[in-house]
Design an enzyme around this catalytic site. Structure first.
Site, PDB file in Angstrom:
ATOM      1  N   ASN A   1      -2.280   0.307   7.122  1.00  0.00           N
ATOM      2  CA  ASN A   1      -1.767  -1.113   7.731  1.00  0.00           C
ATOM      3  C   ASN A   1      -0.914  -1.807   6.631  1.00  0.00           C
ATOM      4  O   ASN A   1      -0.771  -2.975   6.757  1.00  0.00           O
ATOM      5  CB  ASN A   1      -3.099  -1.961   8.034  1.00  0.00           C
TER       6      ASN A   1
ATOM      7  N   TYR B   1     -12.879  -2.665  -2.813  1.00  0.00           N
ATOM      8  CA  TYR B   1     -13.202  -2.580  -1.401  1.00  0.00           C
ATOM      9  C   TYR B   1     -14.806  -2.424  -1.381  1.00  0.00           C
ATOM     10  O   TYR B   1     -15.305  -1.819  -0.472  1.00  0.00           O
ATOM     11  CB  TYR B   1     -12.573  -1.172  -1.044  1.00  0.00           C
TER      12      TYR B   1
ATOM     13  N   GLU C   1      -9.470 -11.315  -7.166  1.00  0.00           N
ATOM     14  CA  GLU C   1      -8.567 -10.091  -7.289  1.00  0.00           C
ATOM     15  C   GLU C   1      -7.393 -10.065  -8.182  1.00  0.00           C
ATOM     16  O   GLU C   1      -6.992  -9.048  -8.735  1.00  0.00           O
ATOM     17  CB  GLU C   1      -8.249 -10.063  -5.642  1.00  0.00           C
TER      18      GLU C   1
ATOM     19  N   HIS D   1      -2.198  -5.164   1.687  1.00  0.00           N
ATOM     20  CA  HIS D   1      -3.384  -5.829   1.474  1.00  0.00           C
ATOM     21  C   HIS D   1      -3.023  -7.373   1.089  1.00  0.00           C
ATOM     22  O   HIS D   1      -2.349  -7.463   0.145  1.00  0.00           O
ATOM     23  CB  HIS D   1      -4.341  -5.246   0.223  1.00  0.00           C
TER      24      HIS D   1
ATOM     25  N   LYS E   1       0.964  -1.354  -0.011  1.00  0.00           N
ATOM     26  CA  LYS E   1      -0.034   0.109  -0.017  1.00  0.00           C
ATOM     27  C   LYS E   1       0.727   1.264  -0.075  1.00  0.00           C
ATOM     28  O   LYS E   1       2.147   1.274   0.211  1.00  0.00           O
ATOM     29  CB  LYS E   1      -1.007   0.161   1.384  1.00  0.00           C
TER      30      LYS E   1
HETATM   31  N1  UDP Z   1     -10.245  -0.125   6.765  1.00  0.00           N
HETATM   32  C1  UDP Z   1     -10.109   0.759   7.704  1.00  0.00           C
HETATM   33  N2  UDP Z   1     -11.341   0.896   8.888  1.00  0.00           N
HETATM   34  C2  UDP Z   1     -12.041  -0.311   9.157  1.00  0.00           C
HETATM   35  C3  UDP Z   1     -12.068  -1.186   8.370  1.00  0.00           C
HETATM   36  C4  UDP Z   1     -10.971  -1.294   7.145  1.00  0.00           C
HETATM   37  O1  UDP Z   1      -9.524   1.987   7.509  1.00  0.00           O
HETATM   38  O2  UDP Z   1     -12.701  -0.168   9.974  1.00  0.00           O
HETATM   39  C5  UDP Z   1      -9.270  -0.109   5.698  1.00  0.00           C
HETATM   40  C6  UDP Z   1      -8.041  -1.027   6.047  1.00  0.00           C
HETATM   41  O3  UDP Z   1      -6.943  -0.395   5.466  1.00  0.00           O
HETATM   42  C7  UDP Z   1      -8.422  -2.399   5.866  1.00  0.00           C
HETATM   43  C8  UDP Z   1      -9.155  -2.157   4.374  1.00  0.00           C
HETATM   44  O4  UDP Z   1     -10.054  -0.789   4.690  1.00  0.00           O
HETATM   45  O5  UDP Z   1      -6.957  -3.043   5.461  1.00  0.00           O
HETATM   46  C9  UDP Z   1      -9.854  -3.329   3.967  1.00  0.00           C
HETATM   47  O6  UDP Z   1     -10.791  -3.696   5.025  1.00  0.00           O
HETATM   48  P1  UDP Z   1     -10.889  -5.347   5.450  1.00  0.00           P
HETATM   49  O7  UDP Z   1     -12.065  -5.336   6.382  1.00  0.00           O
HETATM   50  O8  UDP Z   1     -11.124  -6.110   4.189  1.00  0.00           O
HETATM   51  O9  UDP Z   1      -9.421  -5.605   6.096  1.00  0.00           O
HETATM   52  P2  UDP Z   1      -8.143  -6.438   5.575  1.00  0.00           P
HETATM   53  O10 UDP Z   1      -8.541  -7.769   4.906  1.00  0.00           O
HETATM   54  O11 UDP Z   1      -7.387  -5.610   4.713  1.00  0.00           O
HETATM   55  O12 UDP Z   1      -7.587  -7.067   6.733  1.00  0.00           O
HETATM   56 MG    MG Z   2     -10.149  -7.785   3.278  1.00  0.00          MG
END
Ligand code: UDP
Ligand code: MG
Length: 157
Positions: free
Chosen positions: A112, A49, A126, A115, A9
């Site tokens: 974070n 997303y 994806e 991805h 990212k």
């Molecule tokens: N994200 C965020 N706040 C939230 C949930 C998600 O900013 O409450 C962002 C975060 O960068 C995350 C991405 O959106 O990695 C995708 O969310 P997901 O729930 O799919 O988490 P991941 O699969 O990346 O762990």
């Molecule tokens: Mg995810």
């Protein structure tokens, strides 16, 4: 071998963590079979997303992913989806276990670092979203006998 998508990212690009992240998966024994730097846009992020579109901060998450180019990678290996997901760590960097990428480099939910695909089915969708078929390379490496037992070397595309 199973394939999965990893996105390095914008936060990781800005913090100069590209090599660190790629090295972790290489050392684990996964095979890099696709990689490119791209600038994401609102359209592809709205698809990628879509499961977050109901959240009030959906726009903020997309803007963060468009802040600068990202690197998309395809990693292959036995159970690659789970292996990469486990090495990624929990979404919230503050809760992610030390030793995972998020556990070691993030103190944020949004920022974070990477991805990774969360299921075999989503990995296929994806990878097709970010790579043309000819951008995923299928080739053999010489050290598979030292990375896997014979019966773990499942060959598929
Ligand atoms: N994200 C965020 N706040 C939230 C949930 C998600 O900013 O409450 C962002 C975060 O960068 C995350 C991405 O959106 O990695 C995708 O969310 P997901 O729930 O799919 O988490 P991941 O699969 O990346 O762990
Ligand atoms: Mg995810």
């Amino acid at each position: 071998m199973e394939k999965t998508l990893l996105i390095i990212k914008p936060g990781a690009i800005q913090r100069e963590l590209i090599g660190e992240i790629i090295t972790r998966f290489e050392r684990k024994g996964l095979q890099l079979c696709g990689i490119k730097m791209i600038q994401l846009d609102d359209k592809i992020l709205s698809e990628h997303y879509a499961h977050l579109s109901h959240l009030p901060f959906f726009g903020r998450i997309k803007r963060s992913m468009m802040a600068c180019p990202v690197i998309v990678c395809c990693w292959a290996g036995a159970d690659a989806v789970n292996v990469v997901r486990n090495m990624t760590g929990k979404t919230n960097g503050r809760e992610a276990v030390a030793g995972t990428i998020r556990g070691d480099f993030s103190v944020s939910v949004q920022e974070n670092i990477v991805h990774s695909s969360d299921s075999v089915e989503n990995a296929k969708t994806e990878l097709a979203r970010f790579f043309r078929p000819d951008e995923i390379l299928h080739f053999t490496t010489n050290n598979n006998n030292f990375i896997y037992a014979e019966d773990e070397q499942i060959s598929n595309v």
